[in-house]
Motif scaffolding. Structure first.
Motif, PDB file in Angstrom:
ATOM      1  N   ASP A   5      55.010  42.525  52.691  1.00 52.36           N
ATOM      2  CA  ASP A   5      54.072  41.676  52.166  1.00 52.36           C
ATOM      3  C   ASP A   5      53.003  42.230  50.843  1.00 52.36           C
ATOM      4  O   ASP A   5      53.510  41.369  50.217  1.00 52.36           O
ATOM      5  CB  ASP A   5      53.856  40.959  53.351  1.00 52.36           C
ATOM      6  N   ALA A   6      52.800  42.747  51.071  1.00 53.95           N
ATOM      7  CA  ALA A   6      51.794  43.272  49.903  1.00 53.95           C
ATOM      8  C   ALA A   6      53.055  43.553  48.802  1.00 53.95           C
ATOM      9  O   ALA A   6      52.020  43.571  47.395  1.00 53.95           O
ATOM     10  CB  ALA A   6      50.759  44.668  49.763  1.00 53.95           C
ATOM     11  N   LEU A   7      53.911  44.379  49.025  1.00 54.11           N
ATOM     12  CA  LEU A   7      54.829  44.236  48.048  1.00 54.11           C
ATOM     13  C   LEU A   7      55.591  42.500  47.339  1.00 54.11           C
ATOM     14  O   LEU A   7      55.552  42.657  45.902  1.00 54.11           O
ATOM     15  CB  LEU A   7      56.160  45.115  48.394  1.00 54.11           C
ATOM     16  N   THR A   8      55.803  42.574  48.139  1.00 53.66           N
ATOM     17  CA  THR A   8      55.829  40.980  48.071  1.00 53.66           C
ATOM     18  C   THR A   8      55.243  40.034  46.731  1.00 53.66           C
ATOM     19  O   THR A   8      55.265  39.411  45.919  1.00 53.66           O
ATOM     20  CB  THR A   8      56.305  39.985  48.883  1.00 53.66           C
ATOM     21  N   ARG A   9      53.951  40.195  47.805  1.00 55.02           N
ATOM     22  CA  ARG A   9      52.224  40.046  46.593  1.00 55.02           C
ATOM     23  C   ARG A   9      52.383  40.579  45.775  1.00 55.02           C
ATOM     24  O   ARG A   9      52.038  38.896  44.485  1.00 55.02           O
ATOM     25  CB  ARG A   9      51.659  39.814  47.696  1.00 55.02           C
ATOM     26  N   ALA A  10      52.663  41.381  45.114  1.00 56.09           N
ATOM     27  CA  ALA A  10      52.583  42.164  43.925  1.00 56.09           C
ATOM     28  C   ALA A  10      53.481  41.492  42.890  1.00 56.09           C
ATOM     29  O   ALA A  10      53.414  41.539  41.827  1.00 56.09           O
ATOM     30  CB  ALA A  10      52.708  43.617  43.818  1.00 56.09           C
ATOM     31  N   LEU A  11      54.256  41.327  43.368  1.00 48.85           N
ATOM     32  CA  LEU A  11      55.832  41.381  42.467  1.00 48.85           C
ATOM     33  C   LEU A  11      55.724  39.558  42.065  1.00 48.85           C
ATOM     34  O   LEU A  11      56.230  38.780  41.344  1.00 48.85           O
ATOM     35  CB  LEU A  11      56.890  41.641  43.240  1.00 48.85           C
ATOM     36  N   ASP A  12      55.312  38.576  43.480  1.00 44.80           N
ATOM     37  CA  ASP A  12      55.448  37.320  42.947  1.00 44.80           C
ATOM     38  C   ASP A  12      53.614  36.106  42.655  1.00 44.80           C
ATOM     39  O   ASP A  12      54.239  35.109  42.101  1.00 44.80           O
ATOM     40  CB  ASP A  12      55.818  37.005  44.209  1.00 44.80           C
ATOM     41  N   THR A  13      52.709  37.245  43.061  1.00 44.08           N
ATOM     42  CA  THR A  13      52.163  36.368  43.261  1.00 44.08           C
ATOM     43  C   THR A  13      51.227  36.284  41.252  1.00 44.08           C
ATOM     44  O   THR A  13      51.393  36.617  40.410  1.00 44.08           O
ATOM     45  CB  THR A  13      50.070  37.150  43.330  1.00 44.08           C
ATOM     46  N   PRO A  14      51.042  34.395  40.681  1.00 45.91           N
ATOM     47  CA  PRO A  14      50.862  34.576  39.306  1.00 45.91           C
ATOM     48  C   PRO A  14      49.422  35.079  38.870  1.00 45.91           C
ATOM     49  O   PRO A  14      49.629  35.938  37.875  1.00 45.91           O
ATOM     50  CB  PRO A  14      50.455  33.237  39.878  1.00 45.91           C
ATOM     51  N   GLY A  15      48.150  35.055  39.183  1.00 49.67           N
ATOM     52  CA  GLY A  15      47.506  36.270  38.968  1.00 49.67           C
ATOM     53  C   GLY A  15      46.899  35.220  37.991  1.00 49.67           C
ATOM     54  O   GLY A  15      47.030  34.096  37.858  1.00 49.67           O
ATOM     55  N   GLU A  16      45.486  35.089  37.922  1.00 53.53           N
ATOM     56  CA  GLU A  16      44.637  34.888  37.014  1.00 53.53           C
ATOM     57  C   GLU A  16      43.664  34.903  35.776  1.00 53.53           C
ATOM     58  O   GLU A  16      42.807  35.914  36.792  1.00 53.53           O
ATOM     59  CB  GLU A  16      43.220  33.729  38.553  1.00 53.53           C
ATOM     60  N   PRO A  17      43.910  35.565  34.661  1.00 53.42           N
ATOM     61  CA  PRO A  17      45.127  34.411  34.053  1.00 53.42           C
ATOM     62  C   PRO A  17      46.450  34.756  34.574  1.00 53.42           C
ATOM     63  O   PRO A  17      46.960  36.291  35.020  1.00 53.42           O
ATOM     64  CB  PRO A  17      44.887  34.330  32.510  1.00 53.42           C
ATOM     65  N   PRO A  18      47.186  33.759  34.434  1.00 47.48           N
ATOM     66  CA  PRO A  18      49.289  34.425  35.018  1.00 47.48           C
ATOM     67  C   PRO A  18      49.246  35.771  34.537  1.00 47.48           C
ATOM     68  O   PRO A  18      49.079  36.388  33.203  1.00 47.48           O
ATOM     69  CB  PRO A  18      49.711  32.886  34.225  1.00 47.48           C
TER      70      PRO A  18
END
Length: 198
Positions: A5-18
């Motif tokens: 799940d952490a890898l999926t978040r690292a790959l897909d989380t948009p981030g702020e700023p994106p």
């Protein structure tokens, strides 16, 4: 091994700023390798900065010719060898460099793209390409680090390509890198939000 799940978040989380996503082939490779989440986040950040660097140079130094797609792919994969040498995610070491190149070649990546995994820290060697200098620069400035010797080599290439005086090429590059470096704290926080180990 399935991705965490952490890898999926690292790959897909948009981030702020994106933060731009990695090329699909790179994301797929990192999932296949069950790469450390911190590595995926780092590769996304350097890839994102490589976009900013390429865009900035296109505006300020349009005479500089380089393979943009190779630079972006190189930035997206430069540390992939740390999927094998995970201790180098939090400590020193260069074993990930040749390992990364070999890993990419083993997964069908052409040599002209796989080379960045082995050369991103070797910007001082003879015969380095402008693409390699750009990947190396992105790998430094993402965290706000400025390396005068590396930047001098890039300034020389900019001046030669554009016909500009060296001081003018320096000012153009300094402006681009300065703007990128301003976002370093946010990028460092993004990377730190993901664990080294799943």
């Amino acid at each position: 091994m399935p991705p965490t799940d952490a890898l999926t978040r690292a790959l897909d989380t948009p981030g702020e700023p994106p933060v731009r996503r990695l090329p699909p082939a790179v994301s797929a490779l990192l999932r296949t390798l069950a790469a450390p989440p911190r590595l995926a986040a780092h590769l996304r950040l350097v890839h994102d900065v490589a976009h900013e660097l390429a865009d900035g140079l296109a505006v300020h130094c349009p005479g500089l010719r380089f393979d943009r797609e190779a630079v972006l792919f190189g930035a997206a994969t430069h540390d992939v060898g740390k999927a094998v040498h995970t201790a180098e995610l939090s400590g020193p070491g260069s074993a990930h460099e040749p390992a990364g190149r070999e890993l990419l070649l083993a997964h069908g990546v052409p040599e002209h793209l796989a080379r960045f995994a082995a050369t991103h820290a070797a910007w001082h060697r003879d015969g380095v390409s402008v693409e390699e200098l750009l990947v190396s620069t992105a790998d430094k400035v993402w965290k706000g680090k400025r390396v005068p010797d590396l930047e001098d080599l890039l300034v020389d290439r900019l001046a030669a390509a554009t016909g500009a005086e060296r001081w003018a090429a320096y000012l153009d590059l300094d402006g681009v890198l300065g703007r990128i470096a301003e976002g370093a704290d946010g990028r460092l926080a993004f990377q730190a939000a993901f664990p080294v180990h799943p």
